[in-house]
Design a protein around this motif. Structure first.
Motif, PDB file in Angstrom:
ATOM      1  N   PHE A   1      13.741  54.757  40.930  1.00 14.19           N
ATOM      2  CA  PHE A   1      15.202  54.719  40.963  1.00 14.19           C
ATOM      3  C   PHE A   1      15.762  56.130  40.942  1.00 14.19           C
ATOM      4  CE2 PHE A   1      14.021  54.813  36.510  1.00 14.19           C
ATOM      5  CZ  PHE A   1      14.907  55.712  35.947  1.00 14.19           C
ATOM      6  N   PHE A   2      17.006  56.267  41.376  1.00 10.38           N
ATOM      7  CA  PHE A   2      17.776  57.486  41.221  1.00 10.38           C
ATOM      8  C   PHE A   2      18.935  57.196  40.270  1.00 10.38           C
ATOM      9  CE2 PHE A   2      16.075  58.261  45.577  1.00 10.38           C
ATOM     10  CZ  PHE A   2      15.399  59.435  45.308  1.00 10.38           C
ATOM     11  N   ILE A   3      19.513  58.253  39.723  1.00  8.19           N
ATOM     12  CA  ILE A   3      20.669  58.114  38.840  1.00  8.19           C
ATOM     13  C   ILE A   3      21.879  58.745  39.515  1.00  8.19           C
ATOM     14  CG2 ILE A   3      21.681  58.705  36.607  1.00  8.19           C
ATOM     15  CD1 ILE A   3      18.851  58.755  35.465  1.00  8.19           C
TER      16      ILE A   3
ATOM     17  N   LEU B   1      33.054  52.740  42.195  1.00  6.85           N
ATOM     18  CA  LEU B   1      33.922  52.350  41.087  1.00  6.85           C
ATOM     19  C   LEU B   1      33.124  52.139  39.807  1.00  6.85           C
ATOM     20  CD1 LEU B   1      36.277  49.876  42.987  1.00  6.85           C
ATOM     21  CD2 LEU B   1      36.795  52.209  42.257  1.00  6.85           C
ATOM     22  N   ALA B   2      31.905  51.604  39.939  1.00  5.40           N
ATOM     23  CA  ALA B   2      31.054  51.399  38.762  1.00  5.40           C
ATOM     24  C   ALA B   2      30.680  52.729  38.113  1.00  5.40           C
ATOM     25  CB  ALA B   2      29.795  50.628  39.154  1.00  5.40           C
ATOM     26  N   VAL B   3      30.347  53.726  38.944  1.00  4.02           N
ATOM     27  CA  VAL B   3      29.982  55.039  38.414  1.00  4.02           C
ATOM     28  C   VAL B   3      31.190  55.723  37.777  1.00  4.02           C
ATOM     29  CG1 VAL B   3      29.238  57.360  39.060  1.00  4.02           C
ATOM     30  CG2 VAL B   3      28.054  55.382  39.985  1.00  4.02           C
TER      31      VAL B   3
ATOM     32  N   ARG C   1      24.730  55.744  36.580  1.00  8.70           N
ATOM     33  CA  ARG C   1      24.000  54.475  36.604  1.00  8.70           C
ATOM     34  C   ARG C   1      22.785  54.598  37.503  1.00  8.70           C
ATOM     35  NH1 ARG C   1      24.794  50.846  40.890  1.00  8.70           N
ATOM     36  NH2 ARG C   1      25.936  51.764  42.631  1.00  8.70           N
ATOM     37  N   PRO C   2      21.731  53.840  37.193  1.00 11.18           N
ATOM     38  CA  PRO C   2      20.526  53.889  38.032  1.00 11.18           C
ATOM     39  C   PRO C   2      20.697  53.061  39.300  1.00 11.18           C
ATOM     40  CG  PRO C   2      20.201  52.362  36.203  1.00 11.18           C
ATOM     41  CD  PRO C   2      21.545  52.999  35.991  1.00 11.18           C
ATOM     42  N   VAL C   3      20.112  53.549  40.378  1.00  6.52           N
ATOM     43  CA  VAL C   3      20.106  52.845  41.664  1.00  6.52           C
ATOM     44  C   VAL C   3      18.662  52.781  42.136  1.00  6.52           C
ATOM     45  CG1 VAL C   3      20.879  52.871  44.062  1.00  6.52           C
ATOM     46  CG2 VAL C   3      22.408  53.649  42.255  1.00  6.52           C
ATOM     47  N   PRO C   4      18.115  51.595  42.386  1.00  3.69           N
ATOM     48  CA  PRO C   4      16.729  51.501  42.864  1.00  3.69           C
ATOM     49  C   PRO C   4      16.501  52.356  44.106  1.00  3.69           C
ATOM     50  CG  PRO C   4      17.568  49.334  42.296  1.00  3.69           C
ATOM     51  CD  PRO C   4      18.732  50.264  42.209  1.00  3.69           C
TER      52      PRO C   4
ATOM     53  N   ALA D   1      14.033  65.933  40.972  1.00  2.00           N
ATOM     54  CA  ALA D   1      14.767  65.226  39.918  1.00  2.00           C
ATOM     55  C   ALA D   1      15.116  63.830  40.411  1.00  2.00           C
ATOM     56  CB  ALA D   1      16.042  65.991  39.555  1.00  2.00           C
ATOM     57  N   GLN D   2      15.589  63.015  39.507  1.00  2.07           N
ATOM     58  CA  GLN D   2      16.034  61.668  39.843  1.00  2.07           C
ATOM     59  C   GLN D   2      17.551  61.548  39.850  1.00  2.07           C
ATOM     60  OE1 GLN D   2      13.308  59.761  36.792  1.00  2.07           O
ATOM     61  NE2 GLN D   2      13.188  58.209  38.393  1.00  2.07           N
ATOM     62  N   THR D   3      18.228  62.624  39.469  1.00  2.00           N
ATOM     63  CA  THR D   3      19.680  62.585  39.362  1.00  2.00           C
ATOM     64  C   THR D   3      20.321  63.076  40.648  1.00  2.00           C
ATOM     65  OG1 THR D   3      19.563  62.983  36.979  1.00  2.00           O
ATOM     66  CG2 THR D   3      21.668  63.397  38.063  1.00  2.00           C
ATOM     67  N   ILE D   4      21.151  62.228  41.273  1.00  2.00           N
ATOM     68  CA  ILE D   4      21.882  62.589  42.488  1.00  2.00           C
ATOM     69  C   ILE D   4      23.323  62.891  42.093  1.00  2.00           C
ATOM     70  CG2 ILE D   4      22.661  61.814  44.753  1.00  2.00           C
ATOM     71  CD1 ILE D   4      20.278  59.974  44.893  1.00  2.00           C
ATOM     72  N   ASP D   5      23.726  64.141  42.298  1.00  2.00           N
ATOM     73  CA  ASP D   5      25.100  64.539  41.978  1.00  2.00           C
ATOM     74  C   ASP D   5      26.026  64.108  43.111  1.00  2.00           C
ATOM     75  OD1 ASP D   5      24.464  65.687  39.530  1.00  2.00           O
ATOM     76  OD2 ASP D   5      23.958  67.610  40.443  1.00  2.00           O
ATOM     77  N   HIS D   6      26.212  62.812  43.203  1.00  2.00           N
ATOM     78  CA  HIS D   6      27.050  62.241  44.251  1.00  2.00           C
ATOM     79  C   HIS D   6      27.449  60.840  43.815  1.00  2.00           C
ATOM     80  CE1 HIS D   6      28.796  61.974  48.221  1.00  2.00           C
ATOM     81  NE2 HIS D   6      28.248  63.120  48.585  1.00  2.00           N
ATOM     82  N   ALA D   7      28.369  60.237  44.579  1.00  2.00           N
ATOM     83  CA  ALA D   7      28.838  58.898  44.241  1.00  2.00           C
ATOM     84  C   ALA D   7      28.160  57.821  45.065  1.00  2.00           C
ATOM     85  CB  ALA D   7      30.355  58.811  44.418  1.00  2.00           C
ATOM     86  N   TYR D   8      27.442  58.225  46.114  1.00  2.00           N
ATOM     87  CA  TYR D   8      26.658  57.279  46.908  1.00  2.00           C
ATOM     88  C   TYR D   8      25.455  58.021  47.486  1.00  2.00           C
ATOM     89  CZ  TYR D   8      28.957  59.386  50.980  1.00  2.00           C
ATOM     90  OH  TYR D   8      29.412  60.268  51.925  1.00  2.00           O
ATOM     91  N   CYS D   9      24.535  57.294  48.089  1.00  2.00           N
ATOM     92  CA  CYS D   9      23.285  57.889  48.575  1.00  2.00           C
ATOM     93  C   CYS D   9      23.482  58.516  49.954  1.00  2.00           C
ATOM     94  CB  CYS D   9      22.178  56.840  48.615  1.00  2.00           C
ATOM     95  SG  CYS D   9      21.586  56.363  46.983  1.00  2.00           S
ATOM     96  N   ALA D  10      24.173  59.624  49.999  1.00  2.00           N
ATOM     97  CA  ALA D  10      24.313  60.373  51.240  1.00  2.00           C
ATOM     98  C   ALA D  10      22.978  61.016  51.585  1.00  2.00           C
ATOM     99  CB  ALA D  10      25.402  61.432  51.101  1.00  2.00           C
TER     100      ALA D  10
END
Length: 320
Positions: free
Chosen positions: A16-18, A87-89, A95-98, A176-185
Motif C-alpha cells: 500500500f501507499f499512504i 475528500l477522505a484524505v 490514509r492507506p491506498v492499496p 518510501a510509501q508516503t505519496i505527497d499528493h491527493a491522488y495517484c498521479a
C-alpha cells in the motif's frame, strides 16, 4: 508488536501507499472540503441531470447532444475517480491506498483526461461542420459516427495510458510509501521509485505534449475554419447567431485547458519557484473544476437543454 518502518527505508513491492493530501497544510486542509465537496456535488448533480435529459428526450438524440452526453459521462467518471479519495484524505487525514488500487486510479485519471481532451476536439469538429457545411451536416455527422468516434477515443486513451501503470509496476523498490499528493498521479509515484526513471519521465512528457498538443491544434484549426466561414456571412445578426452556437463549447474549452496548462507549466518549469502544495492544489482544481462547470455552462447556454430542464422542474413543482 511490529516496529514501524523508518522514513529512509527501501520498500520492496509495497502492499500500500499512504496518501497525505496537500502537504504543508496539516489540519487546515480539512477546510478545503468546503471547496472540493461542492465541486464534486455539482459534478454529480449537473452531469447526472444532463445525461438523464439527453437519454429521456428523443428530440435530443442528435450528434451534438450525444457528444455532450459523452462529455458529461467522462466528467462524471473523472470526478468520481478522484473526489471520494481526495475528500477522505482532506477530512480524515493521511490514509492507506492499496498498491493495485493506486495503479488503477493512475490509469483511470490519465485515461479519462485524455478522453475528455479528445471529446472537446470532436465537439470542435462537429461545430466546424455545422457552421461551415450546414446543408451537408446531417450526412457528414451521424449518430453512428458519433458512436464510432466515442469508441475510438476510449480505445486511444487505453492504448496510450496503459504504459503508465506498467512502467511503474516494473520497479521493485521504492524509497518510501508516503505519496505527497491527493491522488495517484503518475509522476507523484515515480518520485518514490528506486531506479532509473528516465523512460517514465520521457513517456510522460511526450504523451502530455503529443495528446494535448494535437487536440489543441485540431481545436484551433476547427475554430479557424469557423471564424473564416462566419466572417463571410452578410449580416451582423447572422454572424452573431453562428458564433452563438459555439459559445458554450468555447467556455468549456477554456475551463479545461487554461487550468490544465497552468498546472502543467508550474509542474514542469516552476518546481523551484512554485511551492509543492500550490502545484498539488492546482492539479486537483484542474481535474475537478471542469466537471463542475461544464453542466452549468451547457445548462445555461444551450436553449434545448435549458428549456427541457425548466419543463421538468416546473412539472415537479406543479405536482406539489
Amino acid at each position: 508488536m511490529t516496529e514501524a518502518p523508518q522514513p529512509n527505508a527501501t520498500f520492496s513491492h509495497p502492499t500500500f501507499f499512504i496518501m497525505t493530501g496537500i502537504p504543508g497544510l496539516g489540519g487546515a486542509q480539512a477546510w478545503l472540503t468546503l471547496v472540493f465537496g461542492p465541486m464534486y456535488l455539482l459534478s454529480l448533480l449537473g452531469n447526472g441531470a444532463l445525461l438523464a435529459v439527453v437519454q429521456t428526450d428523443s428530440t435530443l438524440h442528435q450528434p451534438m447532444f450525444l457528444l455532450l452526453a459523452t462529455l458529461a459521462a467522462t466528467d462524471l467518471s473523472l470526478a468520481t475517480s478522484i473526489a471520494p479519495g481526495l475528500l477522505a484524505v482532506l477530512w480524515l487525514g493521511p490514509r492507506p491506498v492499496p498498491y493495485a488500487a493506486c495503479l488503477v486510479q493512475m490509469f483511470f485519471v490519465h485515461a479519462l483526461t485524455a478522453v475528455e481532451s479528445g471529446v472537446l476536439l470532436a465537439m470542435a469538429c462537429d461545430r466546424a461542420v455545422a457552421v461551415g457545411r450546414p446543408l451537408h451536416y446531417p450526412i457528414l455527422v451521424t449518430k453512428a459516427r458519433v458512436g464510432y468516434a466515442a469508441l475510438a477515443l476510449a480505445l486511444k486513451a487505453v492504448a496510450i495510458v496503459v504504459p503508465f501503470p506498467l512502467l511503474v509496476a516494473r520497479f521493485e523498490h521504492f524509497q518510501a510509501q508516503t505519496i505527497d499528493h491527493a491522488y495517484c498521479a503518475h509522476m507523484a509515484v515515480v518520485e518514490l521509485v528506486v531506479g532509473n526513471t528516465r523512460a517514465n519521465n520521457l513517456y510522460g512528457l511526450v504523451l502530455s505534449l503529443a495528446v494535448s498538443g494535437i487536440d489543441i491544434l485540431g481545436i484551433t484549426g476547427s475554430y479557424g475554419l469557423i471564424a473564416h466561414t462566419v466572417l463571410q456571412l452578410p449580416t451582423q445578426e447572422a454572424r452573431a447567431k453562428a458564433f452563438g452556437t459555439c459559445s458554450s463549447h468555447i467556455c468549456v474549452i477554456l475551463a479545461f485547458y487554461v487550468p490544465g496548462l497552468f498546472s502543467y507549466l508550474t509542474h514542469r518549469f516552476g518546481r523551484h519557484t512554485v511551492p509543492k502544495p500550490v502545484h498539488i492544489l492546482l492539479s486537483n482544481i484542474y481535474l475537478l473544476l471542469p466537471p463542475a462547470l461544464n453542466p452549468l455552462i451547457y445548462g445555461a447556454r444551450t436553449k434545448q437543454i435549458r428549456d427541457r430542464l425548466l419543463e421538468i422542474f416546473t412539472f415537479k413543482k406543479s405536482q406539489f
